[in-house]
Motif scaffolding. Sequence first.
Motif, PDB file in Angstrom:
ATOM      1  N   SER A 124      64.499   7.038  67.319  1.00 25.92           N
ATOM      2  CA  SER A 124      64.023   8.361  67.755  1.00 25.92           C
ATOM      3  C   SER A 124      64.149   8.547  69.260  1.00 25.92           C
ATOM      4  CB  SER A 124      62.585   8.595  67.304  1.00 25.92           C
ATOM      5  OG  SER A 124      61.734   7.609  67.829  1.00 25.92           O
ATOM      6  N   ARG A 125      63.987   7.505  70.036  1.00 33.57           N
ATOM      7  CA  ARG A 125      64.106   7.625  71.488  1.00 33.57           C
ATOM      8  C   ARG A 125      65.538   7.979  71.896  1.00 33.57           C
ATOM      9  NH1 ARG A 125      62.106   2.674  74.593  1.00 33.57           N
ATOM     10  NH2 ARG A 125      60.354   3.209  73.290  1.00 33.57           N
ATOM     11  N   GLU A 126      66.504   7.323  71.273  1.00 35.62           N
ATOM     12  CA  GLU A 126      67.917   7.580  71.580  1.00 35.62           C
ATOM     13  C   GLU A 126      68.498   8.713  70.731  1.00 35.62           C
ATOM     14  OE1 GLU A 126      70.186   3.983  71.417  1.00 35.62           O
ATOM     15  OE2 GLU A 126      68.784   2.914  72.701  1.00 35.62           O
ATOM     16  N   ARG A 127      67.727   9.204  69.775  1.00 33.23           N
ATOM     17  CA  ARG A 127      68.130  10.294  68.868  1.00 33.23           C
ATOM     18  C   ARG A 127      69.411   9.949  68.122  1.00 33.23           C
ATOM     19  NH1 ARG A 127      68.468  15.590  71.750  1.00 33.23           N
ATOM     20  NH2 ARG A 127      68.381  16.376  69.636  1.00 33.23           N
ATOM     21  N   THR A 128      69.435   8.747  67.529  1.00 33.53           N
ATOM     22  CA  THR A 128      70.599   8.323  66.759  1.00 33.53           C
ATOM     23  C   THR A 128      70.265   8.250  65.273  1.00 33.53           C
ATOM     24  OG1 THR A 128      70.065   5.999  67.173  1.00 33.53           O
ATOM     25  CG2 THR A 128      71.682   7.036  68.638  1.00 33.53           C
ATOM     26  N   TYR A 129      71.311   8.477  64.461  1.00 28.33           N
ATOM     27  CA  TYR A 129      71.194   8.473  63.012  1.00 28.33           C
ATOM     28  C   TYR A 129      72.218   7.524  62.414  1.00 28.33           C
ATOM     29  CZ  TYR A 129      67.953  12.366  63.046  1.00 28.33           C
ATOM     30  OH  TYR A 129      66.845  13.135  63.241  1.00 28.33           O
ATOM     31  N   ARG A 130      71.876   6.924  61.247  1.00 31.91           N
ATOM     32  CA  ARG A 130      72.725   5.956  60.562  1.00 31.91           C
ATOM     33  C   ARG A 130      73.199   6.546  59.239  1.00 31.91           C
ATOM     34  NH1 ARG A 130      71.038   3.341  56.646  1.00 31.91           N
ATOM     35  NH2 ARG A 130      68.864   3.496  57.247  1.00 31.91           N
ATOM     36  N   CYS A 131      74.505   6.446  58.965  1.00 34.19           N
ATOM     37  CA  CYS A 131      75.081   6.920  57.707  1.00 34.19           C
ATOM     38  C   CYS A 131      74.517   6.091  56.550  1.00 34.19           C
ATOM     39  CB  CYS A 131      76.609   6.812  57.739  1.00 34.19           C
ATOM     40  SG  CYS A 131      77.411   7.286  56.189  1.00 34.19           S
ATOM     41  N   GLU A 132      74.124   6.765  55.500  1.00 33.32           N
ATOM     42  CA  GLU A 132      73.553   6.084  54.340  1.00 33.32           C
ATOM     43  C   GLU A 132      74.556   5.175  53.637  1.00 33.32           C
ATOM     44  OE1 GLU A 132      72.127   7.831  50.176  1.00 33.32           O
ATOM     45  OE2 GLU A 132      70.654   8.123  51.772  1.00 33.32           O
ATOM     46  N   TYR A 133      75.841   5.473  53.752  1.00 36.05           N
ATOM     47  CA  TYR A 133      76.863   4.744  53.002  1.00 36.05           C
ATOM     48  C   TYR A 133      77.524   3.626  53.792  1.00 36.05           C
ATOM     49  CZ  TYR A 133      76.270   9.134  50.514  1.00 36.05           C
ATOM     50  OH  TYR A 133      75.731  10.211  49.893  1.00 36.05           O
ATOM     51  N   CYS A 134      77.834   3.859  55.059  1.00 36.62           N
ATOM     52  CA  CYS A 134      78.628   2.871  55.811  1.00 36.62           C
ATOM     53  C   CYS A 134      77.921   2.344  57.062  1.00 36.62           C
ATOM     54  CB  CYS A 134      79.976   3.463  56.197  1.00 36.62           C
ATOM     55  SG  CYS A 134      79.884   4.734  57.486  1.00 36.62           S
ATOM     56  N   ASP A 135      76.725   2.844  57.347  1.00 31.97           N
ATOM     57  CA  ASP A 135      75.929   2.412  58.501  1.00 31.97           C
ATOM     58  C   ASP A 135      76.497   2.841  59.851  1.00 31.97           C
ATOM     59  OD1 ASP A 135      73.956   1.256  56.926  1.00 31.97           O
ATOM     60  OD2 ASP A 135      74.988  -0.683  56.862  1.00 31.97           O
ATOM     61  N   GLU A 136      77.442   3.780  59.858  1.00 28.40           N
ATOM     62  CA  GLU A 136      77.966   4.341  61.109  1.00 28.40           C
ATOM     63  C   GLU A 136      76.812   5.013  61.860  1.00 28.40           C
ATOM     64  OE1 GLU A 136      81.208   5.762  63.720  1.00 28.40           O
ATOM     65  OE2 GLU A 136      81.144   4.223  62.168  1.00 28.40           O
TER      66      GLU A 136
END
Length: 148
Positions: A124-136
Amino acid sequence: MLNIDKIRNGIVIDHIKAGQGIHIFNWLGLDKAPYTVAFVVNASSRNMERKDIIKIDNTIAINFDVLGLIDPNITVNIIENEKITEKIKLKLPEKVENIIHCKNPRCITSTEKYIPHIFHLENSRERTYRCEYCDEIRSAGDFRNAGQ
């Protein structure tokens, strides 16, 4: 002094980080709206120094997840009969679907077009998200490139 009429029934998107309001204005297509819209840039604010505000004199559907991705500190006020009836404080969504698109060519979403692009909040601090399928890992701001 700038004077903008009261809204009878509509929405006020407030506490937008100065300079970010144009993204919301464009995303909502408010330049083509057949109703009154006020877009205030760099308004003085006691809490934020400067902020943008959008006043919409109409009730429209808004995806609050997208607004939270643009700026999680936004407040949305629902106006009915010239009074605030609901105040919604946004935040970064825990999960988004078809807002951020995965760019990994090996991700299943690259070959199987019917599969939704699902991302989960990673940091949340860096506002990043992870793909559910490939972890990108993708930035919250990447949704603007998703063809909205």
